[in-house]
Scaffold this active site. Structure first.
Site, mmCIF file in Angstrom:
data_model
loop_
_atom_site.group_PDB
_atom_site.id
_atom_site.type_symbol
_atom_site.label_atom_id
_atom_site.label_comp_id
_atom_site.label_asym_id
_atom_site.label_seq_id
_atom_site.Cartn_x
_atom_site.Cartn_y
_atom_site.Cartn_z
ATOM 1 N N GLY A 283 -4.918 18.896 34.065
ATOM 2 C CA GLY A 283 -4.161 17.695 33.749
ATOM 3 C C GLY A 283 -4.377 17.288 32.302
ATOM 4 N N GLY A 284 -5.267 17.985 31.609
ATOM 5 C CA GLY A 284 -5.465 17.762 30.174
ATOM 6 C C GLY A 284 -4.289 18.378 29.421
ATOM 7 N N GLU B 253 -9.397 18.812 0.141
ATOM 8 C CA GLU B 253 -8.952 18.645 1.529
ATOM 9 C C GLU B 253 -9.368 17.305 2.129
ATOM 10 O OE1 GLU B 253 -11.298 20.522 0.366
ATOM 11 O OE2 GLU B 253 -12.968 20.820 1.723
ATOM 12 N N HIS C 86 -13.708 18.560 -3.277
ATOM 13 C CA HIS C 86 -13.022 18.897 -2.025
ATOM 14 C C HIS C 86 -11.626 18.272 -1.986
ATOM 15 C CE1 HIS C 86 -16.363 20.792 0.131
ATOM 16 N NE2 HIS C 86 -17.123 19.980 -0.573
ATOM 17 N N CYS D 222 -16.014 24.245 -3.799
ATOM 18 C CA CYS D 222 -17.435 23.927 -3.689
ATOM 19 C C CYS D 222 -18.280 25.213 -3.730
ATOM 20 C CB CYS D 222 -17.679 23.089 -2.432
ATOM 21 S SG CYS D 222 -19.265 22.265 -2.485
ATOM 22 N N SER E 111 -4.247 22.545 29.037
ATOM 23 C CA SER E 111 -3.837 23.367 30.182
ATOM 24 C C SER E 111 -2.408 23.044 30.591
ATOM 25 C CB SER E 111 -4.804 23.216 31.360
ATOM 26 O OG SER E 111 -4.814 21.898 31.858
ATOM 27 N N SER E 112 -1.977 21.800 30.403
ATOM 28 C CA SER E 112 -0.597 21.457 30.791
ATOM 29 C C SER E 112 0.414 22.167 29.898
ATOM 30 C CB SER E 112 -0.374 19.944 30.689
ATOM 31 O OG SER E 112 -1.276 19.277 31.513
#
Ligand code: XMP
Length: 518
Positions: free
Chosen positions: A232-233, A179, A177, A90, A236-237
């Site tokens: 707990g997400g 993709e 595009h 593009c 981070s876990s």
């Protein structure tokens, strides 16, 4: 990174196009590494990436601007002399054409959406294409002509040069595009570039990041101690799991239970992490949060208090543990969007819960997921043995249920909200709806109204149900959930919660609304 582990990779230069991450994702799906750099980087910065990938090719992304605009984004010309193929998509296509003395002007028509590309030469970048290909377009400027040395490979009804190549120079351009999934054979075009032209090997696997991550953390932290705020997400876990493998009991994951978590959430997080050997300290800080939130009704004020208290609790724990390093679950899109570069060395950092700065100085920040996309992080989490519920957990805001409750936060309201939330979650997860929804949850509005329970008049709260579809939370649509599911949710909530007399369904999109209610 040890030289034998350096994967082949493609550099994507970001000119601000909306599909930039999508290009990177598509290439990674081919098991070839990709990195996004801002378009203004110098050739030396591209070479720098050689420490972490064998740069086999460069892709120039699209852009909302025009190559003819004043101060338009340009390319360090020396990148074309790196000796690796360059593909412009593009805006990138128009820029390469313009840099090579092509005629690029505002088109007669803007081409937007599905179009047909007529393939004039099905070769190199377009190898294996049909005579007519459905493609996805989104452009105002058009390439009208190019010097003779270029091969014109395709055109559309209004774009005479919709694809071109100069294999000698290693330059390729596509107006459409590849993709975007609406370009039916987009994958084939990207495959032609990545494997046929750039000769990449498939030698990048996100799961390898576990071993790599462990080695890197050991090297960075040495004999030191580290701390991570475990929400707990999934991010981070998984970050805690990787650092746990590297440091053993020299990492402490701190889960601050601010009393605003969902039903049993804190104990589930602790259990899941300890099962894979991560040392978790759950700090019960409910009282101090509730005390400070008493009487506060303004949503921004609530957020500010929660953010401040969170930081205080977390900092105290980090000090007590003697942590010198802060681990963060920053993932690739976070890093790209905040404009930090791969080699930037952040010493003082920001904590995203509550969005407030940490006042503590750490020796360093450890970000084991900094190069990965969310689904790659999920693949890692699964490989490391984290339970499905954690790996596929819906996004949950740092300030917790406080942003799903209008007005003052009270124990009584929290209790009702938790129970209503369990019902919404259970009913959605029993159906197909869970797989198509971004988030589904209950909200406790501040509205009370009259109802009839049994034979008696009741005066109780209104619970709202929010189910939304989204790809990135920037925009969202309310889900056209089947009535039967909504009816079951409503019946169960009003039957089991005497304090609720009414259930409503939120039919607002974002914008103009937000996903959470506060
Ligand atoms: P809104 O409500 O702004 O939310 O449409 C967009 C997405 O962000 C999540 N969210 C948060 N996540 N800390 C977080 O980590 C926060 O303070 C926060 N507030 C909103 C929300 O759940 C949604 O997915």
């Amino acid at each position: 990174m040890s030289p034998d582990l350096i994967p082949d990779g493609i550099v994507i230069l970001d000119f601000g196009g909306q599909y930039c991450h999508l290009i990177a994702r598509r290439i990674r799906e081919m098991k070839v590494y990709s990195e996004i750099l801002p378009s203004e980087v110098s050739v030396d910065e591209v070479r720098e990436l050689g420490k972490t990938m064998r740069v086999r090719g460069v892709i120039l992304s699209g852009s909302p601007s025009s190559v003819n605009a004043k101060n338009s984004l340009r390319l360090d010309e020396r990148i074309l002399e790196l000796g690796v193929p360059v593909l412009g998509l593009c805006y990138g296509h128009q820029l390469l054409a313009q840099m090579n003395k092509g005629d690029v002007r505002k088109g007669e028509f803007k081409e937007y959406g599905g179009r047909t590309a007529y393939i004039d030469r099905a070769e190199n970048i377009l190898e294996g294409m049909e005579m007519e290909e459905p493609v996805w377009m989104s452009h105002g400027d058009t390439v009208y002509s190019l010097p003779k040395c270029f091969q014109i490979l395709a055109h559309t009804d209004s774009a005479p040069v919709a694809a071109f190549s100069d294999p000698e120079k290693g330059i390729y351009g596509l107006q459409w595009h590849p993709e975007v999934k609406h370009t039916i054979h987009g994958d084939r075009v990207l495959n032609n570039f990545v494997f046929g032209i750039c000769k990449c090997q498939q030698n990048w696997y996100p799961a390898d990041a576990v071993e790599e991550g462990i080695k890197a953390v050991k090297a960075q932290v040495g004999g030191g101690k580290a701390v991570i705020a475990l929400s707990g997400g999934v991010d981070s876990s998984v970050a805690a799991a990787i650092v746990g493998k590297a440091l053993g009991d020299r990492i402490m994951a701190v889960h601050v239970d601010h009393g605003l978590m969902r039903m049993e959430e804190s104990s589930q997080v602790k259990e899941a992490m300890e099962r894979i050997g991560v040392n978790v300290k759950v700090v019960d800080a409910k009282d101090r949060f509730m005390m400070r939130l008493r009487g506060v009704t303004d949503p921004e004020e609530k957020r500010k208090i929660i953010g401040e208290e969170f930081i205080r609790v977390f900092e105290k724990e980090a000090r007590l543990f003697g942590a010198e390093y802060l681990v963060q679950g920053t993932i690739y899109p976070d890093r790209i969007e905040s404009g930090t570069t791969r080699h930037a060395d952040t010493i003082k950092t920001h904590h995203n819960v509550g969005g407030l700065p940490l006042h503590m100085d750490f020796k360093g920040v450890v970000e084991p997921l900094r190069d990965l996309y969310k689904d790659e992080v999920r693949a890692l989490g699964t490989k490391m043995g984290l339970p499905r519920e954690l790996v596929w957990r819906q996004p949950f805001p740092g300030p917790g249920l406080a942003v799903r409750m209008v007005g003052e936060v009270t124990e009584e309201k929290l209790d009702a909200l938790r129970k209503a939330d369990v019902i919404v979650t259970e009913e959605v997860e029993k159906s197909e709806l869970a797989s198509t929804s971004w988030q589904y949850f209950a909200i406790l509005t501040d509205t009370k109204s009259t109802g009839v329970k049994g034979d008696e008049r009741a005066y109780g709260w209104t619970v709202a149900v929010r189910i939304v579809e989204s790809v990135d939370a920037m925009t969202a649509n309310f889900s056209k959930a089947p009535w039967e599911i909504l009816e079951r949710i409503s019946n169960r909530i009003t039957n089991s919660l005497p304090q609720v007399t009414r259930v409503v369904y939120d039919i607002t999109n974002k914008p103009p609304s937000t996903i959470e209610w506060e």
